[in-house]
Design a protein around this motif. Structure first.
Motif, PDB file in Angstrom:
ATOM      1  N   GLY A 139       2.758  -2.927  65.012  1.00 30.37           N
ATOM      2  CA  GLY A 139       3.382  -3.099  66.315  1.00 30.37           C
ATOM      3  C   GLY A 139       2.357  -3.269  67.407  1.00 30.37           C
ATOM      4  N   GLY A 140       2.756  -3.949  68.455  1.00 28.56           N
ATOM      5  CA  GLY A 140       1.840  -4.164  69.570  1.00 28.56           C
ATOM      6  C   GLY A 140       2.524  -4.066  70.908  1.00 28.56           C
ATOM      7  N   GLU A 170      -1.251 -13.551  47.740  1.00 31.07           N
ATOM      8  CA  GLU A 170       0.118 -13.938  47.415  1.00 31.07           C
ATOM      9  C   GLU A 170       1.047 -12.741  47.265  1.00 31.07           C
ATOM     10  N   ASN A 171       0.482 -11.538  47.249  1.00 30.43           N
ATOM     11  CA  ASN A 171       1.279 -10.319  47.082  1.00 30.43           C
ATOM     12  C   ASN A 171       1.357  -9.474  48.342  1.00 30.43           C
ATOM     13  N   VAL A 172       0.883 -10.010  49.454  1.00 32.22           N
ATOM     14  CA  VAL A 172       0.865  -9.256  50.711  1.00 32.22           C
ATOM     15  C   VAL A 172       1.371 -10.135  51.851  1.00 32.22           C
ATOM     16  N   MET A 173       2.175  -9.506  52.719  1.00 31.59           N
ATOM     17  CA  MET A 173       2.649 -10.173  53.932  1.00 31.59           C
ATOM     18  C   MET A 173       2.487  -9.215  55.100  1.00 31.59           C
ATOM     19  N   PHE A 174       1.967  -9.732  56.216  1.00 35.13           N
ATOM     20  CA  PHE A 174       1.825  -8.941  57.441  1.00 35.13           C
ATOM     21  C   PHE A 174       2.839  -9.435  58.473  1.00 35.13           C
ATOM     22  N   VAL A 175       3.620  -8.503  59.010  1.00 41.81           N
ATOM     23  CA  VAL A 175       4.586  -8.820  60.058  1.00 41.81           C
ATOM     24  C   VAL A 175       4.197  -8.023  61.302  1.00 41.81           C
ATOM     25  N   HIS A 176       4.045  -8.698  62.415  1.00 45.25           N
ATOM     26  CA  HIS A 176       3.652  -8.040  63.664  1.00 45.25           C
ATOM     27  C   HIS A 176       4.811  -8.091  64.651  1.00 45.25           C
ATOM     28  N   LEU A 177       5.176  -6.929  65.162  1.00 41.18           N
ATOM     29  CA  LEU A 177       6.302  -6.808  66.098  1.00 41.18           C
ATOM     30  C   LEU A 177       5.759  -6.562  67.494  1.00 41.18           C
ATOM     31  N   THR A 178       6.148  -7.413  68.442  1.00 41.00           N
ATOM     32  CA  THR A 178       5.653  -7.260  69.811  1.00 41.00           C
ATOM     33  C   THR A 178       6.800  -7.414  70.812  1.00 41.00           C
ATOM     34  N   LEU A 179       6.502  -7.075  72.036  1.00 37.51           N
ATOM     35  CA  LEU A 179       7.461  -7.226  73.130  1.00 37.51           C
ATOM     36  C   LEU A 179       7.246  -8.562  73.832  1.00 37.51           C
ATOM     37  N   LEU A 180       8.345  -9.262  74.074  1.00 44.57           N
ATOM     38  CA  LEU A 180       8.305 -10.489  74.881  1.00 44.57           C
ATOM     39  C   LEU A 180       9.016 -10.174  76.186  1.00 44.57           C
ATOM     40  N   PRO A 228       1.298 -10.844  76.555  1.00 52.73           N
ATOM     41  CA  PRO A 228       1.153  -9.584  75.822  1.00 52.73           C
ATOM     42  C   PRO A 228       1.123  -9.787  74.306  1.00 52.73           C
ATOM     43  N   THR A 229       1.940 -10.698  73.805  1.00 50.81           N
ATOM     44  CA  THR A 229       1.933 -10.984  72.371  1.00 50.81           C
ATOM     45  C   THR A 229       0.616 -11.606  71.951  1.00 50.81           C
ATOM     46  N   GLN A 230       0.118 -12.551  72.733  1.00 49.42           N
ATOM     47  CA  GLN A 230      -1.157 -13.193  72.401  1.00 49.42           C
ATOM     48  C   GLN A 230      -2.285 -12.169  72.327  1.00 49.42           C
ATOM     49  N   HIS A 231      -2.346 -11.277  73.313  1.00 47.66           N
ATOM     50  CA  HIS A 231      -3.418 -10.269  73.332  1.00 47.66           C
ATOM     51  C   HIS A 231      -3.270  -9.278  72.173  1.00 47.66           C
ATOM     52  N   SER A 232      -2.027  -8.926  71.856  1.00 47.01           N
ATOM     53  CA  SER A 232      -1.799  -7.991  70.762  1.00 47.01           C
ATOM     54  C   SER A 232      -2.243  -8.597  69.428  1.00 47.01           C
ATOM     55  N   VAL A 233      -1.902  -9.860  69.205  1.00 49.12           N
ATOM     56  CA  VAL A 233      -2.302 -10.525  67.965  1.00 49.12           C
ATOM     57  C   VAL A 233      -3.815 -10.703  67.928  1.00 49.12           C
ATOM     58  N   ARG A 234      -4.422 -11.003  69.070  1.00 47.37           N
ATOM     59  CA  ARG A 234      -5.886 -11.139  69.101  1.00 47.37           C
ATOM     60  C   ARG A 234      -6.548  -9.820  68.712  1.00 47.37           C
ATOM     61  N   GLU A 235      -5.993  -8.714  69.184  1.00 44.28           N
ATOM     62  CA  GLU A 235      -6.516  -7.393  68.820  1.00 44.28           C
ATOM     63  C   GLU A 235      -6.383  -7.163  67.314  1.00 44.28           C
ATOM     64  N   ALA A 245       3.957 -13.406  60.034  1.00 43.11           N
ATOM     65  CA  ALA A 245       5.168 -13.607  60.828  1.00 43.11           C
ATOM     66  C   ALA A 245       5.079 -12.729  62.061  1.00 43.11           C
ATOM     67  N   ILE A 246       5.677 -13.191  63.147  1.00 44.52           N
ATOM     68  CA  ILE A 246       5.716 -12.428  64.396  1.00 44.52           C
ATOM     69  C   ILE A 246       7.178 -12.240  64.787  1.00 44.52           C
ATOM     70  N   VAL A 247       7.552 -10.989  65.009  1.00 43.57           N
ATOM     71  CA  VAL A 247       8.908 -10.660  65.433  1.00 43.57           C
ATOM     72  C   VAL A 247       8.852 -10.254  66.905  1.00 43.57           C
ATOM     73  N   LEU A 248       9.645 -10.922  67.720  1.00 40.70           N
ATOM     74  CA  LEU A 248       9.594 -10.739  69.166  1.00 40.70           C
ATOM     75  C   LEU A 248      10.815  -9.961  69.639  1.00 40.70           C
ATOM     76  N   ARG A 249      10.575  -8.787  70.215  1.00 45.35           N
ATOM     77  CA  ARG A 249      11.666  -7.977  70.771  1.00 45.35           C
ATOM     78  C   ARG A 249      11.989  -8.469  72.165  1.00 45.35           C
ATOM     79  N   THR A 250      13.274  -8.788  72.369  1.00 47.42           N
ATOM     80  CA  THR A 250      13.706  -9.341  73.650  1.00 47.42           C
ATOM     81  C   THR A 250      15.087  -8.815  74.002  1.00 47.42           C
ATOM     82  N   ASP A 251      15.496  -9.153  75.197  1.00 51.78           N
ATOM     83  CA  ASP A 251      16.878  -8.994  75.608  1.00 51.78           C
ATOM     84  C   ASP A 251      17.689 -10.063  74.873  1.00 51.78           C
TER      85      ASP A 251
END
Length: 551
Positions: free
Chosen positions: A9-10, A168-178, A191-198, A208-214
């Protein structure tokens, strides 16, 4: 070999990584994939057992007695699997294990360091779940946010897992706020760009990137393309996770966004067509109930929603079963002591919640007397059952100073007292009566009718028990002890009831049946308590059995 999906998460905490991870687990399981879910918690506590609910929310308890983060409750409810102590890993557990190994001489001659010793221990915990559960896919949520100093060893460990088991056996999913900026009326991607850069700076590139929004603000395609470009992921792997009216709709929203299909492609899973009809029916019942009732939850941590999350969900599950919406009025038992019982005037059921210590006890006892004398359908959970016994002792059995020794060690009538093995303990953490225990029910009791059998098992978390010295007195005055746990030559009281000719529905349990409740299979006690509350509501309204309950 098991495959792994890691959730990070970021930007900010409390974005819902746990619900998102559990939802993906539900979607994969609906495709015939065997799934387990694990939580990596950065705090140094060995487990959640000694934490104040105001800081951490409820403590969830597994079948094998682990006191864990509340997210494990969400995992169990969504994937409908019982988890174990292996499914929650803390920094405290990891360092404790490494230090014990060092003292035994397991690392003799080596300088023990974060890398490789701490990270190796974390990886061992991760792979252990895969081995013990037999899951095809292990979903692992890393607590906290990227950039937190305490999360770094966990992030380094999951980075190394990719090299251990293959890309092939691993997946990373990053959840951030938009976030949406009102003044500019724009969704902002920075904020998402900076979080992924970190995240990429420590060697992890999200798949994959999951974006939390309204939910009312769909993400424009060009914004997804921008995030994909700057974060180096395919645009189809940028997924929106908007606010939902119920957490049980999140899997359906993520299915529509294609998150499960992304995972299937990345991990090269062989799956069947998703079977989500039952889950859709659950959501439909939540969103379009045929009636509405009101119940009260009397407790001492009511200000914080997460403090009683499993209880709240079990109530919701019972409402789904009966096709009614259940409005829960949270009542602070301390306020009852000063403001009276007005909040109970228009409720159709009362649940007295678990807790520890003396604060709020007087208010719970006042509420208990109203519930018993007013014939309001009642369910007492753990401490709530103990309060029901104390109130009964005082106002029915003629023991005005009856109390639990947890509150008053000098009480002349300790109707609630220490379990013998709980006396003189030096350690507080992990020493309560924890996990699943067998219980034998009295035939024809309310509990036996609810469960449909007389041999059951529920999870526990407590130190004190009903004092068997008072059983005969209680029975003489009408109390029924409807469930017992055999213990050598004696037994421990598990359930109490009042006869139906005295009270329409009055049950207290020493266990926590909410831990095993599921949206498609509610806890039997919660189900029947809500059923009794519906009958109470109809009687108050003068309505027939088929009448809708609208308020």
């Amino acid at each position: 070999m098991a495959k792994f999906i890691f959730f990070t998460g970021g930007v900010v905490s409390s974005l819902g990584k746990g619900i998102t991870a559990a939802s993906l687990g539900r979607l994969l399981k609906s495709r015939g994939v065997a799934v387990s879910v694990q939580k990596l918690d950065p705090y140094i506590n060995v487990d959640a057992g000694t934490m104040n609910p105001y800081q951490h929310g409820e403590v969830f308890v597994t079948e094998d007695g682990a006191e864990t983060d509340l997210d494990l409750g969400h995992y169990e409810r969504f994937i409908d699997e019982s988890l174990t102590c292996d499914n929650n890993v803390t920094t405290g557990q990891v360092y404790k294990s490494v230090i014990e190994k060092e003292r035994r001489g397991d690392y003799l001659g080596a300088t023990v360091q974060v890398i490789p010793h701490i990270t190796n221990e974390i990886k061992a915990h991760i792979t252990r779940v895969a081995e013990s559960s037999g899951a095809e896919v292990c979903i692992v949520e890393v607590g906290g946010t990227v950039g937190d100093i305490e999360s770094l060893p966990f992030l380094e460990a999951i980075r190394q897992v990719r090299h251990l088991v293959g890309d092939e056996n691993v997946m990373f999913v990053h959840l951030t706020l938009l976030p949406h900026l009102g003044a500019a009326d724009e969704l902002k991607t920075k904020p998402t760009q900076h979080s992924v850069r970190e995240l990429r700076a420590i060697g992890i590139t999200p798949d994959a990137i999951v974006l939390r929004t309204d939910a009312s603000r769909p993400i424009p395609v060009e914004l997804k393309e921008k995030i994909a470009l700057f974060c180096d992921v395919p645009v189809e792997n940028v997924v929106q996770n908007g606010d939902a009216s119920t957490i049980y709709k999140v899997p359906l929203n993520l299915e529509a966004e294609g998150l499960a299909d992304i995972a299937v492609r990345k991990l090269r899973l062989v799956t069947s067509k998703p079977q989500l009809e039952d889950w859709s029916a659950i959501v439909d019942r939540v969103q379009h109930p045929h009636g509405r009732i009101k119940v009260a939850l009397v407790g001492k941590y009511v200000e914080l929603k997460d403090a009683y999350i499993s209880i709240s969900e079990a109530i919701a599950h019972a409402g789904i079963y009966h096709d009614v919406a259940v409005d829960v009025v949270r009542i602070d038992s301390e306020k009852i002591e000063t403001e009276g019982l007005g909040a109970l005037d228009d409720v159709d059921g009362v649940l007295v919640a678990p807790g520890f210590g003396a604060r709020g006890v007087k208010g719970k006892l006042i509420a208990m007397q109203r519930v018993r004398e007013g014939k309001i359908p009642f369910l007492g959970i753990c401490y709530g059952m103990q309060m029901a016994c104390i109130e009964f002792a005082r106002n029915v059995c003629g023991l005005p100073e009856a109390m639990t020794t947890e509150v008053d060690e000098t009480t002349p009538d300790p109707v609630i007292d220490f379990i013998p093995e709980q006396r003189n303990l030096d350690l507080k953490g992990g020493t309560m009566r924890l996990g699943a225990y067998a219980c034998e029910l009295e035939p024809e009791s309310l509990a036996a009718r609810a469960y449909g059998e007389t041999s059951i098992s529920e999870r526990h978390r407590h130190r004190y028990e009903f004092n068997n010295r008072y059983k005969a007195l209680f029975e003489e005055h009408g109390m029924t002890f409807s469930g017992h746990h055999p213990l050598g030559r004696t037994s421990l009281v598990e359930l109490i009831e009042l006869p139906e000719d005295v009270h329409p529905w009055f049950v207290g349990t020493q266990a926590h049946p909410e831990y095993k409740s599921r949206p498609n299979r509610p806890s039997p006690l919660y189900r029947d308590w809500i059923g009794a509350a519906i009958v109470h509501a109809r009687e108050r309204a003068g309505a027939g059995d088929g009448a809708l309950l609208r308020r």
